[in-house]
Design a protein around this motif. Structure first.
Motif, PDB file in Angstrom:
ATOM      1  N   ARG A 385       6.960   0.650   8.320  1.00  0.00           N
ATOM      2  CA  ARG A 385       6.196  -0.568   8.011  1.00  0.00           C
ATOM      3  C   ARG A 385       5.637  -1.213   9.274  1.00  0.00           C
ATOM      4  N   SER A 386       6.454  -1.264  10.321  1.00  0.00           N
ATOM      5  CA  SER A 386       6.025  -1.899  11.560  1.00  0.00           C
ATOM      6  C   SER A 386       4.839  -1.179  12.186  1.00  0.00           C
ATOM      7  N   HIS A 387       4.921   0.152  12.291  1.00  0.00           N
ATOM      8  CA  HIS A 387       3.851   0.908  12.926  1.00  0.00           C
ATOM      9  C   HIS A 387       2.579   0.903  12.090  1.00  0.00           C
ATOM     10  N   VAL A 388       2.746   1.060  10.783  1.00  0.00           N
ATOM     11  CA  VAL A 388       1.576   1.075   9.901  1.00  0.00           C
ATOM     12  C   VAL A 388       0.850  -0.267   9.961  1.00  0.00           C
ATOM     13  N   ARG A 389       1.602  -1.346   9.880  1.00  0.00           N
ATOM     14  CA  ARG A 389       0.974  -2.667   9.890  1.00  0.00           C
ATOM     15  C   ARG A 389       0.281  -2.945  11.222  1.00  0.00           C
ATOM     16  N   GLN A 390       0.929  -2.601  12.311  1.00  0.00           N
ATOM     17  CA  GLN A 390       0.330  -2.844  13.631  1.00  0.00           C
ATOM     18  C   GLN A 390      -1.000  -2.103  13.774  1.00  0.00           C
ATOM     19  N   GLU A 391      -1.027  -0.844  13.343  1.00  0.00           N
ATOM     20  CA  GLU A 391      -2.262  -0.059  13.441  1.00  0.00           C
ATOM     21  C   GLU A 391      -3.337  -0.581  12.496  1.00  0.00           C
ATOM     22  N   LEU A 392      -2.931  -0.995  11.299  1.00  0.00           N
ATOM     23  CA  LEU A 392      -3.894  -1.563  10.355  1.00  0.00           C
ATOM     24  C   LEU A 392      -4.525  -2.837  10.911  1.00  0.00           C
ATOM     25  N   GLU A 393      -3.705  -3.686  11.489  1.00  0.00           N
ATOM     26  CA  GLU A 393      -4.230  -4.927  12.069  1.00  0.00           C
ATOM     27  C   GLU A 393      -5.193  -4.625  13.211  1.00  0.00           C
ATOM     28  N   GLN A 394      -4.883  -3.594  13.987  1.00  0.00           N
ATOM     29  CA  GLN A 394      -5.777  -3.217  15.080  1.00  0.00           C
ATOM     30  C   GLN A 394      -7.117  -2.734  14.531  1.00  0.00           C
TER      31      GLN A 394
END
Length: 407
Positions: A385-394
């Motif tokens: 969840r953390s990695h997916v969300r960070q990349e999506l926000e980017q």
């Protein structure tokens, strides 16, 4: 047969190398779940004892074969980086290069491309392959961290690695070569423009392919309730345990039917496999057409939907089967060109009314999400969840209208 005059060490290495090469060959042809020691022995023309002598177990052989495939992929990457040595270009030149690298990998290095896909599946099912999965991710991450700055896209390297991961997979599925290549060029050019926060340009080749995919939508056979029940059970087995676990007996147990009924409806494993892939395909189409609950139309909803998909290997098995088997080619256009029917509305809801999402933007977003899913699939939930969300926000920070984010 080895030359009797060759030194013993050369014969030893030749046998070992031939076994590894055969693993890569069979990963391309049948996949890891359908590969046995006996099949390896027969294909490589070596005794079963030789396989155990060199590698100890089938799992350890797969580990070594993954290491070999990663080394070959690293050499492929380094050759292309060498070709770009000293290059400095503007962003308009990035799309053609992205398309060229995807095409070269999926077509010229097809065997390695299948090895990468099998490595992902193996990593999800066994911790022994986590190192190989991490190495594949590193290969692509390092590639785009080297390439993107040459085109003024320093902040987009990780995002492009995700897109490359997904689109290089879909490009392994062959439909119409000329249209596929032209559509890939449009897709890659669209990505470069999208990263600048601008609406993507027209994509006439992809529009043609989408229209043809709708026109050629496969006429799947009508099945009675019992046959449909069997097909759904077969699809569940393929999703959860892979194609190698698909037997008449396993399907009978999954469906709660007798072995005789299953064997009467589907006499061969090939028929059963076809029914499983039809069911998987229809399931994907149904999910895309229905969309989802309102909770999906937010950033949190997208992350949650990806996490729920992480343990379902059915779509991956379908994609790999269509890439391998020409008899399943009738699914090719639909899988390549009709994607985005869920991710497009998701993106539109996140964007809001300030910009209309085009079919190409929907496909780009779908491809990015798929690349995220495969990259992070084997990670624990919190890291996923953390990695997916960070990349999506980017990504959204680059492509979406300012101030239009829905959490």
């Amino acid at each position: 047969m080895h030359d009797k005059s060759a030194p013993m060490s050369e014969a030893h290495n030749s046998s070992k190398d031939r076994i590894i090469d055969t693993v890569l060959q069979l990963w391309e042809e049948v996949g890891s779940t359908g590969l046995s020691v006996r099949m390896l022995s027969q294909t490589a023309a070596v005794p079963v004892s030789s396989i155990y002598h060199h590698f100890g177990s089938l799992e350890q052989l797969f580990v070594v074969a993954q290491e070999h495939a990663c080394a070959c992929a690293t050499a492929w990457r380094d050759r292309h980086l060498h070709d770009l040595k000293g290059a400095r270009m503007d962003r308009q030149a990035f799309g053609p290069l992205l398309a060229a690298l995807i095409d070269d990998w999926a077509y010229q290095e097809r065997r390695l491309a299948f090895a990468a896909r099998e490595g992902q599946k193996l990593a999800f099912r066994s911790p022994h392959f986590q190192a190989a999965m991490a190495r594949w991710n590193t290969i692509w991450t390092e590639l785009w961290h080297e390439v993107c700055p040459r085109f003024g896209l320093e902040n987009s390297a990780m995002l492009t690695a995700r897109l490359f991961e997904s689109e290089s997979f879909l490009h392994m599925i062959r439909w119409r070569r000329v249209v596929d290549r032209a559509g890939l060029e449009e897709f890659a050019r669209g990505w470069a423009v999208w990263l600048e926060g601008r609406p993507v340009p027209a994509a006439p080749h992809r529009d043609f392919a989408r229209a043809e995919a709708l026109r050629e939508f496969p006429a799947l056979p009508e099945r009675d309730d019992t046959a449909s029940r069997i097909a759904q059970a077969a699809a569940a087995i393929v999703s959860q345990r892979g194609t190698a676990a698909l037997t008449h007996r396993a399907v009978a147990a999954e469906a709660g039917l007798t072995l005789g009924i299953v064997s009467h409806k589907f006499r061969t494993i090939a028929e059963l496999m076809g029914a499983a892939f039809e069911a998987l395909y229809l399931r994907n189409v149904s999910i895309e057409e229905k969309g989802g609950s309102d909770s999906l139309w937010s950033l949190n909803g997208v992350v949650g939907a990806l996490e729920r998909s992480a343990s379902n290997f059915g779509p991956e098995e379908l994609l790999l089967a269509v890439a391998r088997d020409p008899s399943l080619r009738h699914f090719a256009a639909q899988l390549r060109y009709l994607r985005g029917r869920t991710s497009g509305p998701q993106l539109q809801a996140i964007f809001g009314p300030s910009r209309t999402v085009s079919p190409l933007e929907a496909a780009l977003f779908s491809g990015f999400l798929s690349g995220q899913l495969r990259t992070h699939q084997a990670k624990p939930s919190d890291l996923f969840r953390s990695h997916v969300r960070q990349e999506l926000e980017q990504l959204l920070g680059l492509v979406m209208p300012r101030g239009a984010v829905s959490q």
